[in-house]
Scaffold this motif. Structure first.
Motif, PDB file in Angstrom:
ATOM      1  N   LYS A 220       0.943  -1.132  -0.085  1.00 44.54           N
ATOM      2  CA  LYS A 220      -0.046  -0.091  -0.082  1.00 44.54           C
ATOM      3  C   LYS A 220       1.017   1.235   0.105  1.00 44.54           C
ATOM      4  O   LYS A 220       0.461   2.043  -0.742  1.00 44.54           O
ATOM      5  N   ALA A 221       2.138   1.209   0.856  1.00 48.82           N
ATOM      6  CA  ALA A 221       2.908   2.461   0.841  1.00 48.82           C
ATOM      7  C   ALA A 221       3.573   2.496  -0.580  1.00 48.82           C
ATOM      8  O   ALA A 221       3.786   3.574  -0.983  1.00 48.82           O
ATOM      9  N   TRP A 222       4.029   1.439  -1.131  1.00 52.09           N
ATOM     10  CA  TRP A 222       4.556   1.435  -2.539  1.00 52.09           C
ATOM     11  C   TRP A 222       3.474   2.220  -3.413  1.00 52.09           C
ATOM     12  O   TRP A 222       4.045   2.974  -4.330  1.00 52.09           O
ATOM     13  N   LEU A 223       2.401   1.795  -3.335  1.00 51.92           N
ATOM     14  CA  LEU A 223       1.217   2.202  -4.352  1.00 51.92           C
ATOM     15  C   LEU A 223       1.155   3.822  -4.192  1.00 51.92           C
ATOM     16  O   LEU A 223       1.157   4.713  -5.133  1.00 51.92           O
ATOM     17  N   GLN A 224       1.133   4.228  -2.936  1.00 55.73           N
ATOM     18  CA  GLN A 224       1.093   5.587  -2.521  1.00 55.73           C
ATOM     19  C   GLN A 224       2.100   6.388  -3.010  1.00 55.73           C
ATOM     20  O   GLN A 224       1.953   7.552  -3.579  1.00 55.73           O
ATOM     21  N   ALA A 225       3.187   5.659  -2.784  1.00 58.58           N
ATOM     22  CA  ALA A 225       4.374   6.463  -3.579  1.00 58.58           C
ATOM     23  C   ALA A 225       4.622   6.710  -4.811  1.00 58.58           C
ATOM     24  O   ALA A 225       5.155   7.561  -5.824  1.00 58.58           O
ATOM     25  N   GLY A 226       3.830   5.811  -5.525  1.00 61.26           N
ATOM     26  CA  GLY A 226       3.621   5.706  -7.091  1.00 61.26           C
ATOM     27  C   GLY A 226       2.682   6.731  -7.772  1.00 61.26           C
ATOM     28  O   GLY A 226       2.575   6.852  -8.989  1.00 61.26           O
ATOM     29  N   LEU A 227       1.924   6.996  -6.909  1.00 61.84           N
ATOM     30  CA  LEU A 227       0.758   7.961  -7.323  1.00 61.84           C
ATOM     31  C   LEU A 227       1.382   9.257  -7.294  1.00 61.84           C
ATOM     32  O   LEU A 227       1.066  10.220  -6.258  1.00 61.84           O
ATOM     33  N   SER A 228       2.187   9.867  -8.279  1.00 62.63           N
ATOM     34  CA  SER A 228       2.837  11.127  -8.182  1.00 62.63           C
ATOM     35  C   SER A 228       2.054  12.334  -8.852  1.00 62.63           C
ATOM     36  O   SER A 228       2.559  13.515  -8.589  1.00 62.63           O
ATOM     37  N   ALA A 229       1.144  12.263  -9.575  1.00 61.86           N
ATOM     38  CA  ALA A 229       0.166  13.179 -10.327  1.00 61.86           C
ATOM     39  C   ALA A 229      -0.677  13.756  -9.097  1.00 61.86           C
ATOM     40  O   ALA A 229      -1.332  14.770  -9.889  1.00 61.86           O
ATOM     41  N   LEU A 230      -0.984  13.358  -7.996  1.00 57.38           N
ATOM     42  CA  LEU A 230      -2.110  14.001  -7.112  1.00 57.38           C
ATOM     43  C   LEU A 230      -1.409  15.158  -6.782  1.00 57.38           C
ATOM     44  O   LEU A 230      -0.371  15.413  -6.024  1.00 57.38           O
ATOM     45  N   PRO A 231      -2.234  16.442  -6.687  1.00 52.69           N
ATOM     46  CA  PRO A 231      -2.034  17.500  -6.484  1.00 52.69           C
ATOM     47  C   PRO A 231      -2.359  17.750  -4.753  1.00 52.69           C
ATOM     48  O   PRO A 231      -3.336  16.926  -4.237  1.00 52.69           O
ATOM     49  N   GLY A 232      -1.865  18.779  -4.088  1.00 53.23           N
ATOM     50  CA  GLY A 232      -2.182  18.792  -2.714  1.00 53.23           C
ATOM     51  C   GLY A 232      -1.648  17.880  -1.748  1.00 53.23           C
ATOM     52  O   GLY A 232      -0.782  17.256  -1.940  1.00 53.23           O
ATOM     53  N   GLU A 233      -1.852  18.029  -0.527  1.00 55.39           N
ATOM     54  CA  GLU A 233      -1.314  17.195   0.397  1.00 55.39           C
ATOM     55  C   GLU A 233      -2.112  16.001   0.890  1.00 55.39           C
ATOM     56  O   GLU A 233      -1.287  15.135   1.738  1.00 55.39           O
ATOM     57  N   ASN A 234      -3.314  16.089   0.694  1.00 57.09           N
ATOM     58  CA  ASN A 234      -4.209  14.938   1.024  1.00 57.09           C
ATOM     59  C   ASN A 234      -4.024  13.583   0.226  1.00 57.09           C
ATOM     60  O   ASN A 234      -4.064  13.723  -0.858  1.00 57.09           O
ATOM     61  N   PRO A 235      -3.363  12.705   0.896  1.00 52.82           N
ATOM     62  CA  PRO A 235      -3.401  11.348   0.004  1.00 52.82           C
ATOM     63  C   PRO A 235      -4.589  10.586  -0.098  1.00 52.82           C
ATOM     64  O   PRO A 235      -5.519  11.062   0.310  1.00 52.82           O
ATOM     65  N   PRO A 236      -4.640   9.995  -1.196  1.00 43.33           N
ATOM     66  CA  PRO A 236      -6.014   9.411  -1.768  1.00 43.33           C
ATOM     67  C   PRO A 236      -6.271   8.310  -0.790  1.00 43.33           C
ATOM     68  O   PRO A 236      -5.698   7.666  -0.119  1.00 43.33           O
ATOM     69  N   ASP A 237      -7.824   7.830  -0.602  1.00 41.91           N
ATOM     70  CA  ASP A 237      -8.121   6.910   0.011  1.00 41.91           C
ATOM     71  C   ASP A 237      -7.807   5.569  -0.777  1.00 41.91           C
ATOM     72  O   ASP A 237      -8.423   5.374  -1.687  1.00 41.91           O
ATOM     73  N   ILE A 238      -6.948   4.707  -0.036  1.00 43.88           N
ATOM     74  CA  ILE A 238      -6.636   3.290  -0.732  1.00 43.88           C
ATOM     75  C   ILE A 238      -6.954   2.359  -0.120  1.00 43.88           C
ATOM     76  O   ILE A 238      -6.961   2.183   1.340  1.00 43.88           O
ATOM     77  N   SER A 239      -7.704   1.277  -0.684  1.00 48.07           N
ATOM     78  CA  SER A 239      -8.311   0.163  -0.055  1.00 48.07           C
ATOM     79  C   SER A 239      -8.020  -0.963  -0.894  1.00 48.07           C
ATOM     80  O   SER A 239      -7.823  -0.793  -2.102  1.00 48.07           O
ATOM     81  N   MET A 240      -7.524  -2.378  -0.217  1.00 43.28           N
ATOM     82  CA  MET A 240      -6.986  -3.397  -0.911  1.00 43.28           C
ATOM     83  C   MET A 240      -8.028  -4.650  -0.742  1.00 43.28           C
ATOM     84  O   MET A 240      -8.423  -4.719   0.295  1.00 43.28           O
ATOM     85  N   VAL A 241      -8.683  -5.093  -1.744  1.00 44.33           N
ATOM     86  CA  VAL A 241      -9.676  -5.838  -1.742  1.00 44.33           C
ATOM     87  C   VAL A 241      -9.200  -7.341  -2.223  1.00 44.33           C
ATOM     88  O   VAL A 241      -9.173  -7.401  -3.406  1.00 44.33           O
ATOM     89  N   PRO A 242      -9.071  -8.380  -1.475  1.00 47.54           N
ATOM     90  CA  PRO A 242      -8.762  -9.748  -2.040  1.00 47.54           C
ATOM     91  C   PRO A 242      -9.860 -10.267  -2.628  1.00 47.54           C
ATOM     92  O   PRO A 242     -11.002 -10.182  -2.407  1.00 47.54           O
ATOM     93  N   ALA A 243      -9.487 -10.844  -3.942  1.00 46.93           N
ATOM     94  CA  ALA A 243     -10.596 -11.655  -4.654  1.00 46.93           C
ATOM     95  C   ALA A 243     -10.019 -12.986  -5.219  1.00 46.93           C
ATOM     96  O   ALA A 243      -8.867 -13.238  -5.479  1.00 46.93           O
ATOM     97  N   SER A 244     -10.615 -13.957  -5.062  1.00 44.00           N
ATOM     98  CA  SER A 244     -10.269 -15.090  -5.466  1.00 44.00           C
ATOM     99  C   SER A 244     -10.576 -15.720  -6.851  1.00 44.00           C
ATOM    100  O   SER A 244     -10.228 -16.695  -7.329  1.00 44.00           O
ATOM    101  N   GLY A 245     -11.674 -14.937  -7.500  1.00 46.71           N
ATOM    102  CA  GLY A 245     -12.000 -15.110  -8.878  1.00 46.71           C
ATOM    103  C   GLY A 245     -12.551 -14.033  -9.391  1.00 46.71           C
ATOM    104  O   GLY A 245     -12.691 -12.861  -8.925  1.00 46.71           O
ATOM    105  N   GLU A 246     -12.740 -14.320 -10.890  1.00 44.78           N
ATOM    106  CA  GLU A 246     -13.152 -13.174 -11.689  1.00 44.78           C
ATOM    107  C   GLU A 246     -14.795 -12.448 -10.971  1.00 44.78           C
ATOM    108  O   GLU A 246     -14.850 -11.140 -11.125  1.00 44.78           O
ATOM    109  N   LEU A 247     -15.480 -13.212 -10.473  1.00 45.62           N
ATOM    110  CA  LEU A 247     -16.767 -12.575 -10.192  1.00 45.62           C
ATOM    111  C   LEU A 247     -16.596 -11.910  -8.825  1.00 45.62           C
ATOM    112  O   LEU A 247     -17.411 -10.930  -8.779  1.00 45.62           O
TER     113      LEU A 247
END
Length: 468
Positions: A220-247
């Motif tokens: 999650k921290a790696w993803l936050q560091a990769g979103l470089s185009a965001l203006p301002g100081e507020n970081p985006p709301d990031i959630s990670m959702v596990p999925a076992s299949g396409e459905l």
């Protein structure tokens, strides 16, 4: 006629036996004997036969259980009718897809991947991995994926991957995500800077269920560091959702649709991400051990692939305020499960896909003839493709099975659980190119099925004020 003939035959046979027995014994029957043996006995035999046959027919085809009466709105329950109207309105919700980025072995964009599918590009034998017999396994690898450079860049971002840097599957997945984020970072400033609009960015990352044991906070921290185009100081709301299949991944998309439409004034911009890689030694070994890997002897099994998808989503009011073009509208997702896998034996039927498609088109009001493309996430397996084509049926006879029904997985390999999202990004590209609705069908999973419709953005005069 059969019943009458059988009754007469029974009557004649009983009479012949009874009269023959009386004659051989010189018996003179009474009136009671005549009525009992020549009338009652034949009728009892015929009646017993009819009763037995009726009982057997009842066991073969039991009557359907009585259906409970449909609930009706009561005068003392004023919310009942409102709830029913709300539920019906929610089935018609749509969400705008501003962009759809993908990276697969077939191409670095939706257009390139679709071109590869149309040209018949297929996964090739690997030059580095072999099966138990020493033969190269078929893999759908993304070319020129520089994982060593990704490790170096993670150090510069002050994000320590630790033990994750030794897991090839994770490192390759993060390399794919890095490519996606480069595309997203090029597009986000345009969206965020339009007309002074400052929407809130919410990031939803669909991760394979096998990653549950991994320290996701590091990723999650790696993803936050990769979103470089965001203006301002507020970081985006990031959630990670596990999925076992396409459905499950499609369910995440559907939940986003509901969230955006239930609060259209929030102005949220949603980035739906997903990456997967199964072309490492461990993934191949698991496929061989589970009997799922494509080989020369078992060609109806899956070919491991790797790829990533990023869908930039928003409500219709936001794209109107930002005056964004080249968008597509995405319907709710119709989902269901087969009672058995298509390769479990017996006739392959597309009944479930046909039902899901019919229900979806009925809700959206799209005519069958308006659909110009069907994009599938299925791979090279004939049974899955047969199921999808049968599900489309005669209502889609205007679609060419080769040119208009595109099985993306045949070129990209198995991308579970994000294969359906990759197919959706490709469906959006077809909507933009043809300016016509497209079906997106997910039937790569052994049981789960999902269908949705991608539509051109309607003209302002065609927008229903009650929907997004």
């Amino acid at each position: 006629m059969k019943l009458l003939g059988g009754s007469l035959l029974t009557l004649a046979l009983v009479w012949a036996l009874v009269l023959g027995w009386w004659q051989s014994n010189d018996h003179e029957p009474s009136k009671l004997d005549l009525g009992l043996y020549l009338v009652a006995l034949p009728l009892a035999l015929v009646g017993g036969y009819l009763l037995l046959r009726g009982f057997i027919d009842h066991l073969k085809s039991p009557s359907a259980p009585a259906q409970p009466a449909a609930p009706t709105a009561r005068d003392d329950d004023p919310l009942a009718l409102t709830a029913a109207k709300s539920e019906a309105a929610e089935r018609g919700f749509t969400i705008a897809m501003i962009d759809g980025y993908i990276v697969t072995s077939a191409g670095a964009s939706a257009d390139e991947t679709l071109a590869a599918v149309e040209e018949g590009k297929r996964p090739e034998p690997s030059s580095r991995l072999t099966d138990d017999s020493g033969f190269p396994v078929f893999l759908a690898e993304v070319p020129d994926l520089d994982v060593d450079a990704m490790r170096e860049r993670s150090l510069r971002r002050a994000v320590q991957l630790g033990e994750l840097s030794e897991r090839e599957q994770i490192v390759r997945s993060l390399s794919l995500l890095e490519r996606l984020l480069d595309m997203v970072n090029d597009r986000l400033p345009e969206v965020l800077g339009r007309e002074g609009v400052s929407p809130t960015l919410r990031v939803v990352w669909v991760v394979p269920a096998a990653w549950k044991g991994i320290d996701l906070t590091v990723m999650k921290a790696w993803l936050q560091a990769g979103l470089s185009a965001l203006p301002g100081e507020n970081p985006p709301d990031i959630s990670m959702v596990p999925a076992s299949g396409e459905l499950e991944a499609m369910q995440v998309l559907d939940d986003i649709n509901l969230r955006v439409n239930r609060d259209p004034s929030s102005g949220e911009l949603i980035l739906l991400l997903g990456v997967v890689s199964g072309v490492d030694e461990q993934g191949v070994a698991q496929g061989l051990g589970g009997g799922r890997l494509f080989t020369a002897e078992h060609q109806q099994r899956q070919i491991p692939g790797e790829g990533g998808v990023a869908l930039l989503l928003a409500g219709k009011p936001l794209i109107d305020r930002c005056r964004l073009e080249a968008c597509a509208m995405i319907s709710r997702v119709g989902m269901g499960f087969r009672d058995k896998a298509v390769d479990a034996g017996g006739r392959v039927t597309g009944k479930l896909i046909a039902q899901l498609t019919a229900g979806l088109l009925d809700v959206t009001g799209v005519e069958h003839s308006a659909i110009k493309t069907a994009v599938l996430d299925t791979d090279h397996r004939a049974n899955n493709l047969t199921e999808a084509l049968e599900g489309l049926g005669s209502d889609f006879d205007h679609l060419d099975p080769v040119r208009d029904c595109l099985a993306v997985g045949a070129s990209t390999g198995d991308l579970a659980p994000i294969g359906g999202l990759v197919a959706l990004a490709c469906a959006r590209a077809r909507v933009i190119a043809t300016e016509a609705p497209a079906l997106c069908i997910s039937n790569q999973h052994h049981l789960g099925r999902a269908v949705l419709v991608a539509l051109p953005v309607p003209a302002e005069a065609d927008i229903n004020p009650g929907s997004i």
